[in-house]
Motif scaffolding. Structure first.
Motif, PDB file in Angstrom:
ATOM      1  N   PHE A  29     -15.625 -40.345  23.670  1.00  0.00           N
ATOM      2  CA  PHE A  29     -15.079 -40.513  22.315  1.00  0.00           C
ATOM      3  C   PHE A  29     -13.767 -39.740  22.166  1.00  0.00           C
ATOM      4  O   PHE A  29     -12.786 -40.247  21.618  1.00  0.00           O
ATOM      5  CB  PHE A  29     -16.099 -40.049  21.274  1.00  0.00           C
ATOM      6  N   GLU A  30     -13.748 -38.505  22.686  1.00  0.00           N
ATOM      7  CA  GLU A  30     -12.503 -37.708  22.616  1.00  0.00           C
ATOM      8  C   GLU A  30     -11.384 -38.425  23.359  1.00  0.00           C
ATOM      9  O   GLU A  30     -10.250 -38.491  22.903  1.00  0.00           O
ATOM     10  CB  GLU A  30     -12.715 -36.303  23.214  1.00  0.00           C
ATOM     11  N   LYS A  31     -11.730 -38.990  24.511  1.00  0.00           N
ATOM     12  CA  LYS A  31     -10.705 -39.688  25.309  1.00  0.00           C
ATOM     13  C   LYS A  31     -10.233 -40.955  24.612  1.00  0.00           C
ATOM     14  O   LYS A  31      -9.086 -41.382  24.770  1.00  0.00           O
ATOM     15  CB  LYS A  31     -11.262 -40.040  26.694  1.00  0.00           C
ATOM     16  N   ALA A  32     -11.134 -41.548  23.818  1.00  0.00           N
ATOM     17  CA  ALA A  32     -10.748 -42.774  23.095  1.00  0.00           C
ATOM     18  C   ALA A  32      -9.541 -42.490  22.200  1.00  0.00           C
ATOM     19  O   ALA A  32      -8.669 -43.339  22.027  1.00  0.00           O
ATOM     20  CB  ALA A  32     -11.910 -43.299  22.270  1.00  0.00           C
ATOM     21  N   LYS A  33      -9.494 -41.277  21.666  1.00  0.00           N
ATOM     22  CA  LYS A  33      -8.362 -40.922  20.804  1.00  0.00           C
ATOM     23  C   LYS A  33      -7.056 -40.954  21.596  1.00  0.00           C
ATOM     24  O   LYS A  33      -6.016 -41.352  21.083  1.00  0.00           O
ATOM     25  CB  LYS A  33      -8.583 -39.534  20.186  1.00  0.00           C
ATOM     26  N   ASN A  34      -7.127 -40.505  22.858  1.00  0.00           N
ATOM     27  CA  ASN A  34      -5.925 -40.582  23.702  1.00  0.00           C
ATOM     28  C   ASN A  34      -5.504 -42.032  23.927  1.00  0.00           C
ATOM     29  O   ASN A  34      -4.321 -42.344  23.984  1.00  0.00           O
ATOM     30  CB  ASN A  34      -6.165 -39.926  25.067  1.00  0.00           C
ATOM     31  N   TRP A  35      -6.521 -42.909  24.051  1.00  0.00           N
ATOM     32  CA  TRP A  35      -6.187 -44.327  24.262  1.00  0.00           C
ATOM     33  C   TRP A  35      -5.510 -44.919  23.036  1.00  0.00           C
ATOM     34  O   TRP A  35      -4.626 -45.758  23.146  1.00  0.00           O
ATOM     35  CB  TRP A  35      -7.447 -45.131  24.621  1.00  0.00           C
ATOM     36  N   VAL A  36      -5.926 -44.450  21.862  1.00  0.00           N
ATOM     37  CA  VAL A  36      -5.271 -44.934  20.643  1.00  0.00           C
ATOM     38  C   VAL A  36      -3.807 -44.504  20.642  1.00  0.00           C
ATOM     39  O   VAL A  36      -2.905 -45.297  20.357  1.00  0.00           O
ATOM     40  CB  VAL A  36      -5.993 -44.420  19.366  1.00  0.00           C
ATOM     41  N   LYS A  37      -3.574 -43.240  21.026  1.00  0.00           N
ATOM     42  CA  LYS A  37      -2.184 -42.740  21.071  1.00  0.00           C
ATOM     43  C   LYS A  37      -1.356 -43.556  22.059  1.00  0.00           C
ATOM     44  O   LYS A  37      -0.227 -43.945  21.788  1.00  0.00           O
ATOM     45  CB  LYS A  37      -2.174 -41.266  21.488  1.00  0.00           C
ATOM     46  N   GLU A  38      -1.932 -43.790  23.216  1.00  0.00           N
ATOM     47  CA  GLU A  38      -1.248 -44.562  24.267  1.00  0.00           C
ATOM     48  C   GLU A  38      -0.902 -45.964  23.760  1.00  0.00           C
ATOM     49  O   GLU A  38       0.209 -46.462  23.951  1.00  0.00           O
ATOM     50  CB  GLU A  38      -2.189 -44.644  25.482  1.00  0.00           C
ATOM     51  N   LEU A  39      -1.858 -46.549  23.066  1.00  0.00           N
ATOM     52  CA  LEU A  39      -1.678 -47.897  22.521  1.00  0.00           C
ATOM     53  C   LEU A  39      -0.543 -47.930  21.507  1.00  0.00           C
ATOM     54  O   LEU A  39       0.307 -48.818  21.525  1.00  0.00           O
ATOM     55  CB  LEU A  39      -2.988 -48.303  21.837  1.00  0.00           C
ATOM     56  N   ARG A  40      -0.539 -46.943  20.621  1.00  0.00           N
ATOM     57  CA  ARG A  40       0.517 -46.854  19.602  1.00  0.00           C
ATOM     58  C   ARG A  40       1.889 -46.681  20.255  1.00  0.00           C
ATOM     59  O   ARG A  40       2.890 -47.213  19.810  1.00  0.00           O
ATOM     60  CB  ARG A  40       0.262 -45.673  18.662  1.00  0.00           C
ATOM     61  N   LYS A  41       1.896 -45.887  21.344  1.00  0.00           N
ATOM     62  CA  LYS A  41       3.149 -45.654  22.052  1.00  0.00           C
ATOM     63  C   LYS A  41       3.679 -46.969  22.629  1.00  0.00           C
ATOM     64  O   LYS A  41       4.862 -47.267  22.569  1.00  0.00           O
ATOM     65  CB  LYS A  41       2.898 -44.642  23.179  1.00  0.00           C
ATOM     66  N   MET A  42       2.776 -47.761  23.170  1.00  0.00           N
ATOM     67  CA  MET A  42       3.188 -48.999  23.830  1.00  0.00           C
ATOM     68  C   MET A  42       3.497 -50.107  22.823  1.00  0.00           C
ATOM     69  O   MET A  42       4.369 -50.923  23.058  1.00  0.00           O
ATOM     70  CB  MET A  42       2.098 -49.508  24.780  1.00  0.00           C
ATOM     71  N   LEU A  43       2.736 -50.150  21.709  1.00  0.00           N
ATOM     72  CA  LEU A  43       2.841 -51.313  20.823  1.00  0.00           C
ATOM     73  C   LEU A  43       3.179 -50.995  19.378  1.00  0.00           C
ATOM     74  O   LEU A  43       3.315 -51.907  18.563  1.00  0.00           O
ATOM     75  CB  LEU A  43       1.507 -52.086  20.836  1.00  0.00           C
ATOM     76  N   GLY A  44       3.261 -49.730  19.010  1.00  0.00           N
ATOM     77  CA  GLY A  44       3.466 -49.392  17.602  1.00  0.00           C
ATOM     78  C   GLY A  44       2.187 -49.643  16.819  1.00  0.00           C
ATOM     79  O   GLY A  44       1.111 -49.793  17.402  1.00  0.00           O
ATOM     80  N   ALA A  45       2.328 -49.716  15.491  1.00  0.00           N
ATOM     81  CA  ALA A  45       1.126 -49.862  14.657  1.00  0.00           C
ATOM     82  C   ALA A  45       0.789 -51.330  14.420  1.00  0.00           C
ATOM     83  O   ALA A  45      -0.160 -51.654  13.724  1.00  0.00           O
ATOM     84  CB  ALA A  45       1.349 -49.149  13.328  1.00  0.00           C
TER      85      ALA A  45
END
Ligand code: GDP
Ligand code: MG
Length: 219
Positions: free
Chosen positions: A104-120
């Motif tokens: 679950f903690e790592k999922a937060k990193n994936w959200v950040k990564e996703l935002r970095k790649m695609l924005g909101a």
């Protein structure tokens, strides 16, 4: 992708949406997509050899929707998903294992990564998988839901093993992607229509009329 006549990803044959699965290894990403598309479950972890996607056709309020669901090839272990994996995604499913706090903690990193790649500009669902193991749950429901809300995502539970919550999860995400595609089309048309009206008026009536109609075209 089909010919683009209605909206990004829409054509005469319906809408095409790309959905990417993200999350740590072993949380059940491959199991979820295999259950959803082929209705099978494998109790062993199966390593995909390369990034791949499976198609699923669904109907939403009479509209045909084709989902291309991208699963990782295990590169998540090295946090090395290339830009092609993310490119032009309409939706993302972020999976964690309800018995594994770290996932679950790592999922937060994936959200950040996703935002970095695609924005909101993407529809996001956070999924707590393995709900059949609820007795071993370590990730708190309220914490997970609050986090999902804070990143403007939907939160839901699934079990690939027992086939629970999966259809609903994909259906909800598809509806949101469809609504977003329709909103984007309306906005695009409104701005194209607005600017073309303004141009016509400039020729006819000069600056004053341009301003007047510029305002009215917003309505
Ligand atoms: P991935 O690495 O995220 O693609 O995970 P996999 O789909 O390969 O699954 C990892 C392991 O978790 C496998 O042993 C699966 O059988 C198991 N698994 C996946 N989903 C579930 C589930 O809903 N419940 C239970 N009990 N096990 C699951
Ligand atoms: Mg996998």
């Amino acid at each position: 992708m089909a010919a683009d006549s209605e909206a990004p990803g829409a054509g005469t044959r319906g809408h095409n949406f790309k959905v990417v699965l993200l999350g740590e290894g072993c949380v059940g990403k491959t199991s979820l997509v295999m259950r959803y598309v082929e209705d099978v479950f494998n109790s062993k972890h199966v390593t995909t050899l390369q990034a791949s996607f499976l198609n699923k056709k669904i109907s939403l309020g009479g509209r045909r929707v084709n989902l291309s669901i991208w699963d990782t090839a295990g590169q998540e272990r090295f946090h090395a998903l290339g830009p092609i994996y993310y490119r032009a995604s309409n939706g993302a499913i972020l999976v964690y294992d309800i018995t594994d706090q770290d996932s679950f903690e790592k999922a937060k990193n994936w959200v950040k990564e996703l935002r970095k790649m695609l924005g909101a500009d993407i529809c996001l669902t956070i999924v707590g998988n393995k709900i059949d193991l609820q007795k071993d749950q370590t990730v708190d429901t309220q914490v997970a839901e609050e986090y999902a809300e804070s990143v403007n995502a939907r939160h839901c539970y699934t079990s690939a093993k027992l086939n629970q919550g999966i259809e609903e999860m994909f259906l909800d995400l598809s509806k949101r992607m469809l609504e977003k595609a329709q909103r984007d089309t309306e906005q695009r048309l409104a701005s194209e229509f607005g600017s073309s009206r303004r141009n016509v008026v400039v020729v006819e009536d000069g600056e004053e009329a341009q301003e007047t109609l510029g305002r009215s075209s917003c309505c």
